[in-house]
Design a protein around this motif. Structure first.
Motif, PDB file in Angstrom:
ATOM      1  N   MET A   1      50.210  49.836  29.066  1.00 45.43           N
ATOM      2  CA  MET A   1      50.065  50.568  27.795  1.00 45.43           C
ATOM      3  C   MET A   1      51.164  50.148  26.813  1.00 45.43           C
ATOM      4  N   ALA A   2      50.795  50.106  25.557  1.00 46.18           N
ATOM      5  CA  ALA A   2      51.739  49.650  24.529  1.00 46.18           C
ATOM      6  C   ALA A   2      52.948  50.580  24.451  1.00 46.18           C
ATOM      7  N   LYS A   3      54.068  49.977  24.062  1.00 49.66           N
ATOM      8  CA  LYS A   3      55.293  50.772  23.970  1.00 49.66           C
ATOM      9  C   LYS A   3      55.370  51.435  22.590  1.00 49.66           C
ATOM     10  N   PRO A   4      55.515  52.754  22.549  1.00 49.76           N
ATOM     11  CA  PRO A   4      55.510  53.431  21.261  1.00 49.76           C
ATOM     12  C   PRO A   4      56.708  53.053  20.399  1.00 49.76           C
TER      13      PRO A   4
ATOM     14  N   LEU B   1      57.553  57.236  16.477  1.00 54.05           N
ATOM     15  CA  LEU B   1      56.686  58.151  17.202  1.00 54.05           C
ATOM     16  C   LEU B   1      57.465  59.034  18.159  1.00 54.05           C
TER      17      LEU B   1
ATOM     18  N   LEU C   1      46.917  70.772  10.668  1.00 57.58           N
ATOM     19  CA  LEU C   1      45.587  70.218  10.446  1.00 57.58           C
ATOM     20  C   LEU C   1      44.913  70.889   9.256  1.00 57.58           C
TER      21      LEU C   1
ATOM     22  N   MET D   1      38.718  67.880  13.630  1.00 55.71           N
ATOM     23  CA  MET D   1      39.709  67.567  14.656  1.00 55.71           C
ATOM     24  C   MET D   1      39.909  68.737  15.620  1.00 55.71           C
TER      25      MET D   1
ATOM     26  N   ALA E   1      52.663  57.924  11.217  1.00 57.24           N
ATOM     27  CA  ALA E   1      52.715  58.224  12.648  1.00 57.24           C
ATOM     28  C   ALA E   1      52.250  59.652  12.927  1.00 57.24           C
TER      29      ALA E   1
ATOM     30  N   LEU F   1      48.932  60.683  15.134  1.00 54.13           N
ATOM     31  CA  LEU F   1      49.109  61.554  16.305  1.00 54.13           C
ATOM     32  C   LEU F   1      48.258  62.820  16.210  1.00 54.13           C
ATOM     33  N   MET F   2      47.932  63.247  14.995  1.00 57.49           N
ATOM     34  CA  MET F   2      47.078  64.423  14.839  1.00 57.49           C
ATOM     35  C   MET F   2      45.751  64.243  15.572  1.00 57.49           C
TER      36      MET F   2
ATOM     37  N   HIS G   1      51.676  59.493  27.169  1.00 54.15           N
ATOM     38  CA  HIS G   1      50.297  59.028  27.116  1.00 54.15           C
ATOM     39  C   HIS G   1      49.770  59.074  25.680  1.00 54.15           C
TER      40      HIS G   1
ATOM     41  N   LEU H   1      51.516  59.268  22.865  1.00 51.85           N
ATOM     42  CA  LEU H   1      52.252  58.340  22.007  1.00 51.85           C
ATOM     43  C   LEU H   1      51.752  56.915  22.204  1.00 51.85           C
ATOM     44  N   GLY H   2      51.460  56.565  23.452  1.00 52.59           N
ATOM     45  CA  GLY H   2      50.938  55.235  23.743  1.00 52.59           C
ATOM     46  C   GLY H   2      49.595  55.005  23.071  1.00 52.59           C
ATOM     47  N   LEU H   3      48.729  56.015  23.147  1.00 52.26           N
ATOM     48  CA  LEU H   3      47.411  55.888  22.514  1.00 52.26           C
ATOM     49  C   LEU H   3      47.542  55.741  21.001  1.00 52.26           C
ATOM     50  N   ALA H   4      48.466  56.517  20.416  1.00 50.70           N
ATOM     51  CA  ALA H   4      48.665  56.424  18.975  1.00 50.70           C
ATOM     52  C   ALA H   4      49.145  55.028  18.603  1.00 50.70           C
ATOM     53  N   GLN H   5      50.062  54.513  19.431  1.00 46.89           N
ATOM     54  CA  GLN H   5      50.577  53.177  19.198  1.00 46.89           C
ATOM     55  C   GLN H   5      49.455  52.136  19.250  1.00 46.89           C
ATOM     56  N   GLN H   6      48.625  52.253  20.274  1.00 45.85           N
ATOM     57  CA  GLN H   6      47.497  51.318  20.411  1.00 45.85           C
ATOM     58  C   GLN H   6      46.568  51.408  19.212  1.00 45.85           C
TER      59      GLN H   6
ATOM     60  N   MET I   1      47.263  52.356  16.251  1.00 43.33           N
ATOM     61  CA  MET I   1      47.899  51.793  15.059  1.00 43.33           C
ATOM     62  C   MET I   1      47.919  50.265  15.124  1.00 43.33           C
ATOM     63  N   GLU I   2      48.085  49.728  16.341  1.00 41.86           N
ATOM     64  CA  GLU I   2      48.022  48.271  16.471  1.00 41.86           C
ATOM     65  C   GLU I   2      46.610  47.772  16.183  1.00 41.86           C
TER      66      GLU I   2
ATOM     67  N   ARG J   1      43.608  57.320  13.247  1.00 42.30           N
ATOM     68  CA  ARG J   1      43.617  58.717  13.695  1.00 42.30           C
ATOM     69  C   ARG J   1      42.333  59.029  14.464  1.00 42.30           C
TER      70      ARG J   1
ATOM     71  N   GLN K   1      41.701  59.877  18.633  1.00 39.77           N
ATOM     72  CA  GLN K   1      40.954  61.039  19.129  1.00 39.77           C
ATOM     73  C   GLN K   1      40.147  60.665  20.383  1.00 39.77           C
TER      74      GLN K   1
END
Lengths: 338, 262
Positions: A1-4, A8, A225, A236, B94, B98-99, B114, B116-121, B123-124, B151, B155
């Motif tokens: 998994m990508a590094k934040p 973040l 939100l 959401m 960011a 993350l929302m 987990h 934060l990793g998903l948010a990072q992915q 965004m990439e 965003r 989700q």
């Protein structure tokens, strides 16, 4: 998994640090509030009294325990409540300049409260309930104005609120003209926002704001939100109607409760959330607790100023907050228009 | 099991009928583009599918009636990218991305590694990592659109609904956004449903097109089946020319200005 990335990862530690710093500020303000007053006193005299080294019957101990401490607690609770109330209002109306006092919701509660005073109700539950009813009514009117179309013009909402406020003002004057001279002074002070009318035995009633505080803190993420609008929040996963109604009732209830004891103190709900939002950003999981601490600190200091400003008596604290808040509001409006 | 199955959808505002008896089936992992003139109910259809406005008739999302989902459950399956994401209150990029995790988190739960990793992915994936600390209101239209799509990806939905994601973007950005959605569909099997005014983009990327007119779906099918000169001309009230530049190229659609039909 990508590094934040670093951006973040800053959140939880930052929340703790900010709240700690604000707590220190609050403690400092409380210490000032206890130390200073019209009968003098100094910063060094607090410890001996609070730790019981000085007899509880001494003059200084009596002043601190019976007069200044309840007053500081009252100012803290009122300030925290009004600031938090302003913050929630700004979310619900999605307008950073929304504030209960400005938009006439305080005026509505004033009409309720003054009517109850004239009838001779006690502060709790009589005046409180009547104030709650009054503010609920004006709030609903305001929300109907805000609900209209998807893009509410923020200026027209403010204008609507100001008109509601003016109408409430007229009704208040009408009620005053009906009242006896002996009541007028009391009502006038209450309208100006005055913490000196409070009796110590009413202190426990202030705990009534606690459930509202807890609810708002728990709903901090949905608050974030909701800022995006009802539809985006719903998309959401927020149950928008339920959350909005809970927040409305909780906020109106806590604001009405403190308003019965403090009178109308304006602009705390504007100044504090605004400054903190500039410093800390918009995340309510940080902003909501910070607003509670900041509001408490702010009103303790304003009240201290009101108590010590001149020697022959006290200024109503509402005058101080308005003198600070109104120019700031104009500045913010000017900046938003640019 | 279809991603979306709608039967007899109707929406009425006051005495105006926005949608009339719309039937729609969308296979999982497909790319549907809803096209049609202004004011024909495209956005309303999209919002009805996301449960954001009430509609009569039946809607099933992933084989389950829409009314059987709670808001949170639905938000874990379906993400919406609105036409005009708002930003009076400046969240950072960011924070915004993350929302997207909120439907997966409890009220008092903080985002973990987990999330934060998903948010990072995410965004990439949409190429907005370098903007992470910036405020949303400082971004250009294309950047903001990519943030909102990130965003939605964050989700982890199985369906993503977009309302004119390429409107007001220059051609290069339009293609970037569309490529991104196509990659999302191929790599993660996400069903994409979008509303667009751009018939050429629709022809290039849409597996299926739905041509709406006056609250109804006039034609539903492959670009070749839907983008016909008579069909488009009847819907838009303006003569449309449809042609191919080469045998393997997508269809091109252009309005013909001189010979107005209406």
């Amino acid at each position: 998994m990508a590094k934040p990335t670093a951006e973040l990862l800053t959140q939880p530690g930052r929340r703790l640090r900010v709240c700690l710093a604000l707590t220190v500020l609050l403690a400092f303000a409380a210490w000032m509030g206890l130390s200073l007053g019209s009968t003098g006193g100094g910063f060094g005299e607090i410890w001996p009294v609070l730790s019981g080294q000085v007899s509880a019957d001494s003059v200084m101990a009596t002043i601190i325990w019976k007069i200044r401490l309840p007053r500081v607690v009252l100012a803290a609770v009122v300030g925290a409540t009004l600031a938090l109330g302003g913050l929630v209002f700004q979310v619900l109306l999605r307008n950073p300049l929304a504030e209960p006092y400005m938009l006439g919701v305080s005026g509505g509660s004033a009409i309720g409260a003054i009517s109850a005073m004239l009838v001779g109700f006690s502060p709790f539950p009589g005046i409180a309930l009547s104030a709650f009813g009054g503010s609920m009514l004006t709030l609903l009117l305001l929300l109907m104005l805000a609900a209209g179309r998807t893009t509410v013009n923020r200026d027209s909402l403010l204008l609507g609120g100001v008109m509601i406020n003016a109408f409430c003002g007229a009704l208040i004057m009408f009620l005053i003209s009906l009242s006896r001279d002996s009541e007028v002074r009391h009502i006038l002070f209450w309208l100006m926002g005055d913490l000196s009318l409070f009796r110590n035995d009413q202190l426990p009633l202030l705990l009534g704001v606690a459930p509202s505080f807890v609810l708002i803190l728990v709903l901090a993420r949905p608050l974030n939100l909701l800022l995006l609008g009802r539809e985006e929040a719903a998309a959401m996963g927020v149950s928008v109607t339920l959350v909005t109604n809970l927040l409305l009732v909780a906020t109106t209830f806590m604001v009405s409760l403190v308003v019965c004891y403090s009178g109308l103190i304006g602009f705390v709900g504007l100044v504090i959330p605004h400054i903190l939002r500039l410093l800390l950003g918009v995340d309510h999981r940080l902003l909501a607790p910070a607003t509670i601490l900041g509001g408490a600190t702010y009103l303790i200091l304003c009240d201290l100023l009101a108590r010590t400003f001149h020697l022959s008596g006290e200024l109503p604290v509402g005058i101080i907050t308005a003198l600070i808040g109104a120019p700031l509001f104009i500045f913010l409006l000017w900046r938003a228009r640019r | 099991m279809k991603a979306v199955a709608a039967r007899g959808l109707g929406i009425t505002y006051g005495n105006r009928q926005i949608l009339r008896q719309v039937d729609l089936g969308v296979e999982q992992g497909s790319f549907l583009v809803i096209i049609g003139p202004n004011g024909t109910g495209k956005t309303s259809l999209l919002k009805a599918l996301a449960g954001l406005i009430p509609a009569t008739g039946e809607i099933e999302i992933l084989g389950r009636p829409l009314s059987g989902y709670s808001r949170r459950e639905l938000a874990r399956q379906l993400a919406m990218v609105p036409q005009h994401p708002t930003g009076d209150f400046p969240f950072t990029v960011a924070e915004t991305v993350l929302m997207g995790r909120s439907p997966h988190l409890g009220l008092l739960e903080s985002e973990g590694e987990h999330d934060l990793g998903l948010a990072q992915q995410a965004m990439e994936f949409t190429d907005v990592v370098h903007l992470a600390g910036r405020h949303l209101d400082e971004l250009s239209g294309g950047e903001r659109q990519r943030v909102i799509i990130a965003r939605a990806i964050c989700q982890e939905p199985r369906l993503i609904l977009l309302d004119e994601p390429t409107a007001s973007l220059d051609p290069a950005h339009q293609v970037r956004i569309m490529d991104l959605l196509e990659r999302l569909r191929r790599k993660q099997g996400v069903t994409v449903i979008m509303v667009s005014h751009d018939l050429n983009l629709a022809a290039m990327y849409g597996e299926q097109l739905a041509l709406m007119h006056d609250g109804r779906i006039n034609a539903l099918g492959t670009p070749e089946a839907v983008l016909t000169e008579p069909g488009l001309t009847a819907c838009y009230g303006c003569r449309m020319e449809v042609f191919r530049t080469g045998p393997a190229d997508p269809l091109r659609v252009f309005p013909v200005p001189e010979a107005k039909v209406c």
